[in-house]
Write an enzyme that holds these catalytic residues in place. Structure first.
Site: not given
Ligand code: AHR
Length: 501
Positions: A173, A292
């Site tokens: 990110e 994610e």
């Molecule tokens: O999964 C939780 C968090 O969400 C992670 O660390 C990050 O990559 C995202 O913003």
């Protein structure tokens, strides 16, 4: 009763499922590692301190790959702190989540744990506070056979054989202002390209994943993807997507329409990848790593009250309810429907932190979302049929027109099995669904499994772990007559119909 139709043709294929779409994620965050997968001294742990009850549930999910060690955590990760004799490993302030990281569990332990979990490692390098040099050293430590500084260090740490990690995330990110060392798209694109180049010099077999946007709402979405790929097209293999959904507004219809949002997100990113390819007269296709995805909102308020600089707090511990499981089922259907381009996906995360598995000092249990994840992972492998769904639609607040029925069919030609996954999102009507399966001669219904509950807010807890569990549907719910399937999907239900020859 609503009516819908599912149309498939065994010659119209979306693509083979890459098993890595059933991946997950372990970050050094909250109790994911400490108390989740690792708890030294617990009677529930093995000789390495790995929680045996957690391992059992992870194996039940058949998780083929786990992303590690972050997440936001990776952007400050000093991997050297996490290897070697435990007594000599430093504790450090961990800036991403405002806690203390003891490094008692690290890289080598994770590799060992993954083997026990029957899973591969998807490793991330730190492109926040670090860069290409450290990524190269980490890869040397992990994959070089020996005779060099870092590969010999690995051997000195008791790991004679290389870890042979083949899939690498280039940071995390990096578009987000919350990220340590976040960058503009051009800055990140250059550093990602150079890091991947060095890594591929070291081990030409590695595959790399560049960071896409942190979510679809980022103001830089679109231009970020384009610029990063413009810089790094030759060096990277996948572009990442991240997205979490929630129902803070208490609007279930809108919440369940989020899979439409996910579908649009994937289509948009595919278009950008292909635009860069066309501009460059490129031959190679950039595929997607949705590394994610999940529901995340239940724990937001309680996490605002967390004390800082403690170890492994209860953080991001969403307790998932039944409607969350419906959306997770729909999100998995969406990933499958894009099997031609989505090759990797990680449910974020795996244990305790926005996770299908929860643990306490006395045991581990399955959250509601465990079930659609497990059943899709186990039975959703093969070839995705280009599944046309003729369904009534409704108007959702955020995503506009949304289907009442989400569905996909996965065919395993070798094993002669066909599996239909479906979610009926109607809150008040069952749905009668027909599907012409005459091309699948000799197939019979093996089982129709349903996940449903009268209470959309029902949850599983340690003391009541079976409030929301899948059951076999009664025989009247699915019939195959002359190759024509007639099924009834109950209101607000997740369904899986398995057929085999
Ligand atoms: O999964 C939780 C968090 O969400 C992670 O660390 C990050 O990559 C995202 O913003």
């Amino acid at each position: 009763m609503k009516k819908a139709q599912i149309i498939v043709d065994k010659y119209f294929l979306t693509g083979k499922t890459d098993k890595r779409i059933y991946g997950s994620f372990i970050e050094h965050l909250g109790r994911a590692v400490y108390e989740g997968i690792y708890q030294e001294g617990s009677p529930l742990s093995d000789e390495q301190g790995f929680r045996k009850d957690t391992l059992e549930l992870v194996r039940e999910l058949q998780v083929p790959i786990v992303r590690y060690p972050g997440g936001n955590f990776v952007s400050g990760f000093r991997w050297e702190d996490s290897v070697g004799p435990k007594a000599q490993r430093p504790s450090r302030p961990e800036l991403a989540w405002g806690v203390i990281e003891t490094n008692q569990f690290g890289l080598n332990e994770f590799v060992d744990w993954s083997r026990k979990a029957d899973s591969d490692v998807m490793m991330a390098v730190n492109l926040g506070t670090r860069g290409p040099e450290d990524a190269k050293n980490l890869l040397e430590y992990c994959n070089f056979k020996g005779g060099t500084y870092y590969s010999d260090l690995r051997k000195a740490h008791g790991y004679e054989q290389p870890h042979d990690i083949k899939l690498w995330c280039l940071g995390n990110e990096m578009d987000g202002p919350w990220q340590m060392g976040h960058k503009t798209a051009a800055e990140y694109g250059r550093v990602a390209a150079e890091t991947a180049r060095l890594m591929k010099f070291m081990d030409p077999e590695v595959e790399t994943v560049a960071c896409g946007s942190s979510n679809l709402e980022m103001p830089t979405f679109g231009s970020w993807e384009y610029t990063v790929l413009d810089e790094a097209y030759d060096q990277v293999d996948y572009l990442s997507l991240h997205q979490y959904y929630g129902n803070a507004a208490g609007d279930t219809a809108d919440f369940l329409a989020s899979s439409k949002g996910m579908d649009d997100f994937i289509s948009g990113v595919v278009s950008i990848c292909d635009a860069v390819k066309a501009k460059k007269h490129g031959k190679k296709q950039i595929n997607l790593s949705f590394d994610e995805w999940n529901v995340w909102y239940h724990s937001n308020e309680q996490d605002k009250k967390l004390e800082k600089w403690v170890q492994a707090p209860h953080q991001l511990e969403d307790v998932y309810n039944f409607e969350d499981a419906l959306l997770v089922g729909s999100m998995l259907i969406t990933l499958l429907r894009h099997a031609d381009r989505v090759k990797i996906a990680c449910m974020a995360q795996l244990v305790n932190v926005i996770a299908p598995i929860m643990t306490s000092d006395t045991g581990a249990w399955r959250q509601t979302i465990f079930y659609p994840y497990m059943l899709t992972s186990v039975f959703g492998r093969g070839t995705v049929l280009n599944t046309q769904v003729l369904t009534p639609i409704y108007e959702s607040k955020t995503y506009g027109e949304a289907p009442y029925l989400d569905s996909v069919c996965v065919w395993d030609e070798e094993k002669d099995t066909l599996t239909i996954f479906a979610v009926n999102k109607s809150m008040d009507e069952d749905m009668e669904v027909s599907c012409d399966l005459r091309q699948f001669e000799g197939y019979k219904i093996v089982e129709h499994i349903v996940l449903n509950n009268d209470n959309l807010q029902a949850v599983n807890t340690e003391t009541q772990p079976e409030n929301v569990v899948p059951v076999k549907a009664s025989a009247e719910c699915s019939k195959l007559d002359g190759g024509k399937l007639e099924a009834v999907f109950a209101k607000h239900s997740w369904n899986m119909i398995r057929l085999a020859k």
